[in-house]
Design a protein around this motif. Sequence first.
Motif, PDB file in Angstrom:
ATOM      1  N   PHE A  46      -3.381  11.298   5.844  1.00 41.77           N
ATOM      2  CA  PHE A  46      -3.225  10.352   4.743  1.00 41.77           C
ATOM      3  C   PHE A  46      -3.280   8.948   5.332  1.00 41.77           C
ATOM      4  O   PHE A  46      -2.536   8.631   6.238  1.00 41.77           O
ATOM      5  N   GLY A  96      -6.336  -0.005  -8.793  1.00 40.09           N
ATOM      6  CA  GLY A  96      -5.263   0.984  -8.710  1.00 40.09           C
ATOM      7  C   GLY A  96      -5.702   2.430  -8.899  1.00 40.09           C
ATOM      8  O   GLY A  96      -5.348   3.289  -8.092  1.00 40.09           O
ATOM      9  N   PRO A 127      -7.889  -5.271  -5.666  1.00 40.74           N
ATOM     10  CA  PRO A 127      -7.400  -3.902  -5.844  1.00 40.74           C
ATOM     11  C   PRO A 127      -8.061  -3.198  -7.034  1.00 40.74           C
ATOM     12  O   PRO A 127      -8.606  -3.847  -7.933  1.00 40.74           O
ATOM     13  N   TYR A 174      -0.501   0.710 -17.682  1.00 38.63           N
ATOM     14  CA  TYR A 174      -0.365   2.144 -17.983  1.00 38.63           C
ATOM     15  C   TYR A 174       0.640   2.843 -17.060  1.00 38.63           C
ATOM     16  O   TYR A 174       1.161   3.904 -17.383  1.00 38.63           O
ATOM     17  N   ASN A 188      -7.292   1.553   0.855  1.00 39.97           N
ATOM     18  CA  ASN A 188      -7.302   0.174   0.363  1.00 39.97           C
ATOM     19  C   ASN A 188      -8.568  -0.560   0.803  1.00 39.97           C
ATOM     20  O   ASN A 188      -9.169  -1.302   0.040  1.00 39.97           O
ATOM     21  N   GLU A 191      -1.298  -3.074 -13.776  1.00 36.79           N
ATOM     22  CA  GLU A 191      -1.691  -1.762 -14.307  1.00 36.79           C
ATOM     23  C   GLU A 191      -0.636  -1.321 -15.321  1.00 36.79           C
ATOM     24  O   GLU A 191       0.238  -0.508 -15.002  1.00 36.79           O
ATOM     25  N   GLU A 234      -4.402  10.740  -3.605  1.00 33.85           N
ATOM     26  CA  GLU A 234      -4.148  12.127  -4.013  1.00 33.85           C
ATOM     27  C   GLU A 234      -5.122  13.093  -3.339  1.00 33.85           C
ATOM     28  O   GLU A 234      -4.746  14.194  -2.942  1.00 33.85           O
ATOM     29  N   ALA A 242      -1.673  -2.366  -4.006  1.00 33.72           N
ATOM     30  CA  ALA A 242      -3.065  -1.894  -4.014  1.00 33.72           C
ATOM     31  C   ALA A 242      -3.262  -0.808  -5.065  1.00 33.72           C
ATOM     32  O   ALA A 242      -4.362  -0.602  -5.561  1.00 33.72           O
ATOM     33  N   GLY A 243      -2.194  -0.121  -5.388  1.00 36.26           N
ATOM     34  CA  GLY A 243      -2.247   0.988  -6.347  1.00 36.26           C
ATOM     35  C   GLY A 243      -1.136   1.954  -5.997  1.00 36.26           C
ATOM     36  O   GLY A 243      -0.460   1.784  -4.979  1.00 36.26           O
ATOM     37  N   TYR A 244      -0.952   2.937  -6.868  1.00 43.22           N
ATOM     38  CA  TYR A 244       0.143   3.890  -6.633  1.00 43.22           C
ATOM     39  C   TYR A 244      -0.357   5.317  -6.770  1.00 43.22           C
ATOM     40  O   TYR A 244      -0.732   5.735  -7.871  1.00 43.22           O
ATOM     41  N   PRO A 245      -0.354   6.083  -5.662  1.00 40.38           N
ATOM     42  CA  PRO A 245      -0.673   7.514  -5.814  1.00 40.38           C
ATOM     43  C   PRO A 245       0.347   8.177  -6.742  1.00 40.38           C
ATOM     44  O   PRO A 245       1.543   7.849  -6.703  1.00 40.38           O
ATOM     45  N   THR A 246      -0.138   9.078  -7.566  1.00 44.25           N
ATOM     46  CA  THR A 246       0.726   9.767  -8.527  1.00 44.25           C
ATOM     47  C   THR A 246       1.923  10.421  -7.832  1.00 44.25           C
ATOM     48  O   THR A 246       3.047  10.371  -8.330  1.00 44.25           O
ATOM     49  N   GLN A 273      -3.428   5.168   3.800  1.00 45.54           N
ATOM     50  CA  GLN A 273      -3.581   4.266   2.658  1.00 45.54           C
ATOM     51  C   GLN A 273      -4.286   2.970   3.033  1.00 45.54           C
ATOM     52  O   GLN A 273      -4.841   2.302   2.182  1.00 45.54           O
ATOM     53  N   TYR A 331      -7.542   3.701  -5.846  1.00 41.20           N
ATOM     54  CA  TYR A 331      -6.591   3.855  -4.734  1.00 41.20           C
ATOM     55  C   TYR A 331      -5.754   5.118  -4.922  1.00 41.20           C
ATOM     56  O   TYR A 331      -5.538   5.894  -3.992  1.00 41.20           O
ATOM     57  N   SER A 332      -5.321   5.332  -6.155  1.00 36.93           N
ATOM     58  CA  SER A 332      -4.495   6.502  -6.460  1.00 36.93           C
ATOM     59  C   SER A 332      -5.278   7.797  -6.248  1.00 36.93           C
ATOM     60  O   SER A 332      -4.770   8.760  -5.649  1.00 36.93           O
ATOM     61  N   GLU A 339     -11.186  -2.168  -1.735  1.00 36.04           N
ATOM     62  CA  GLU A 339     -11.478  -3.617  -1.712  1.00 36.04           C
ATOM     63  C   GLU A 339     -12.967  -3.871  -1.507  1.00 36.04           C
ATOM     64  O   GLU A 339     -13.532  -4.791  -2.087  1.00 36.04           O
ATOM     65  N   LEU A 396      -4.061  13.664   0.160  1.00 33.22           N
ATOM     66  CA  LEU A 396      -2.874  14.520   0.200  1.00 33.22           C
ATOM     67  C   LEU A 396      -3.233  15.979  -0.068  1.00 33.22           C
ATOM     68  O   LEU A 396      -2.709  16.877   0.585  1.00 33.22           O
ATOM     69  N   THR A 421       0.837  -1.206   0.000  1.00 32.02           N
ATOM     70  CA  THR A 421       0.000   0.000   0.000  1.00 32.02           C
ATOM     71  C   THR A 421       0.873   1.258   0.000  1.00 32.02           C
ATOM     72  O   THR A 421       1.061   1.887   1.042  1.00 32.02           O
ATOM     73  N   PRO A 422       1.413   1.615  -1.161  1.00 32.84           N
ATOM     74  CA  PRO A 422       2.253   2.809  -1.232  1.00 32.84           C
ATOM     75  C   PRO A 422       1.506   4.056  -0.761  1.00 32.84           C
ATOM     76  O   PRO A 422       0.284   4.161  -0.934  1.00 32.84           O
ATOM     77  N   GLU A 477       4.248  13.213   5.330  1.00 38.31           N
ATOM     78  CA  GLU A 477       2.818  13.118   5.027  1.00 38.31           C
ATOM     79  C   GLU A 477       2.221  11.760   5.404  1.00 38.31           C
ATOM     80  O   GLU A 477       1.006  11.609   5.388  1.00 38.31           O
TER      81      GLU A 477
END
Lengths: 112, 338
Positions: B169, B193, B191, A96, B175, A94, B201, A60-64, B171, B196-197, B179, B204, A17-18, A25
Amino acid sequence: MTTQSLELNVAAEFTRTPGPRKRSEGEYSGEEFLSLLLRPRFIAALEAGVSLRVNLDCAAGYPTSFLEEAFGGLAREFGSEKVAANIELSCDDEPYLVEDIKKFIREAKTTR
Amino acid sequence: MKRLITRGKWKRHLAERTRSQAQARARFADYRRRRNAALARPAHPKKFHKTSRIEAPREFSLIQNPNEMIRFFKEIEGLAETRNVFVDMAGVSALTPDAIAGLLAAIHHGARTSAHFSGNVPKDGRLSDILNRSGFREYVTNREGAQFRSSFGKVRKHSGSRETMQTNFNQVVANDLVEFAVQAITGTPGPHGPSYSILGEAMLNTLNHASRGKDPEPWWASVFFDAERRRSCFTFIDQGVGIFKSHRLTLSLKLLEGLSILDNAQILERLFHGDIPSTTKIPGRGNGIPFMYNHHKANRIKNFTVLANNAIGGAETESYRMLRESFNGTILYWEIGE
């Protein structure tokens, strides 16, 4: 048998979970990933004369912001061309993301 | 006479005495601070005796009926300053999940006073079912011990939806929501993605830009599974300052805005398309909303909508328009599924 690349698996070696961009933060930030794993492994790959293969699957995914801070940060330090030439990205979950990260590397020093 | 205290001992004694006195003063100052803070708080919060009934808009949807909904939320918060509030939803004829999250946020905002919140459900059985499955009523009954009064950092689970309110924040929560959304669609948690992203964001942005003061603004995130359309609907709400008050525009954009050449809706459109440069002047910044928009364009999410201050933009229809009412904060909405 010779190894043509060093491996770095984000989910297995860092987290599934990045998190955010900066350490301040939250946990598992891009900054932390860069300093703990990505930069040392990249340097090791350069020294060994092989490329670094980063596997982004099973997360789980990657925040930008996480990706930009990690890969953009690496490119700001070593130069976009050097990073692009010595890093291989793989992500079947993913696909992309590979293009997104390449963009972050390419535009690491660009202010939008 | 025997000299009992040598020069060195005396100096050490004096230094020790000064140190202990300083520590005692600090302890007492801390005690005074705590005591004064405790005295400033009433032992029993004042309870309101009057109750006002407020009728919910018939089209109970932030993304489809933003003006009326924002006015309704403001009215709730205004009433809660001086009285209890009864939210009358009997006449609601259309309802979307983003509005449920919005109402929870408005009620929480209002509940910072000691207002008592209560309400009813729409007469339309299908809509009341949506409302009840969303867990909305558990939040608004405001009885002693009701979780919404102390729900900072907790995750609520419901049969039909999941909501959470946080100030940082997180995560793990992101998640968990994702899910839940995937499980509702596919039967097994998994997941997603892009969602989650986006959640990351959004958290944040709230943490870094939305705050009115020193403390971070709380945010609400909810997922609701729309069984009819087989879609999981995400809503993220922060009641901070909103994009247009937090996003420092460049001089040229400020000029265009000042000359009324560009309004906030047009700026929002440019923000979606990645045409608004980051004013932080730090390389690599300003990717959040453009990448969310890209997720929509690539069909990884659907119906991506942003409501911020007095503008709303929808990626599905590429429509960007100004609102009569201004929302204090930012709302992100998107769907995943069929």
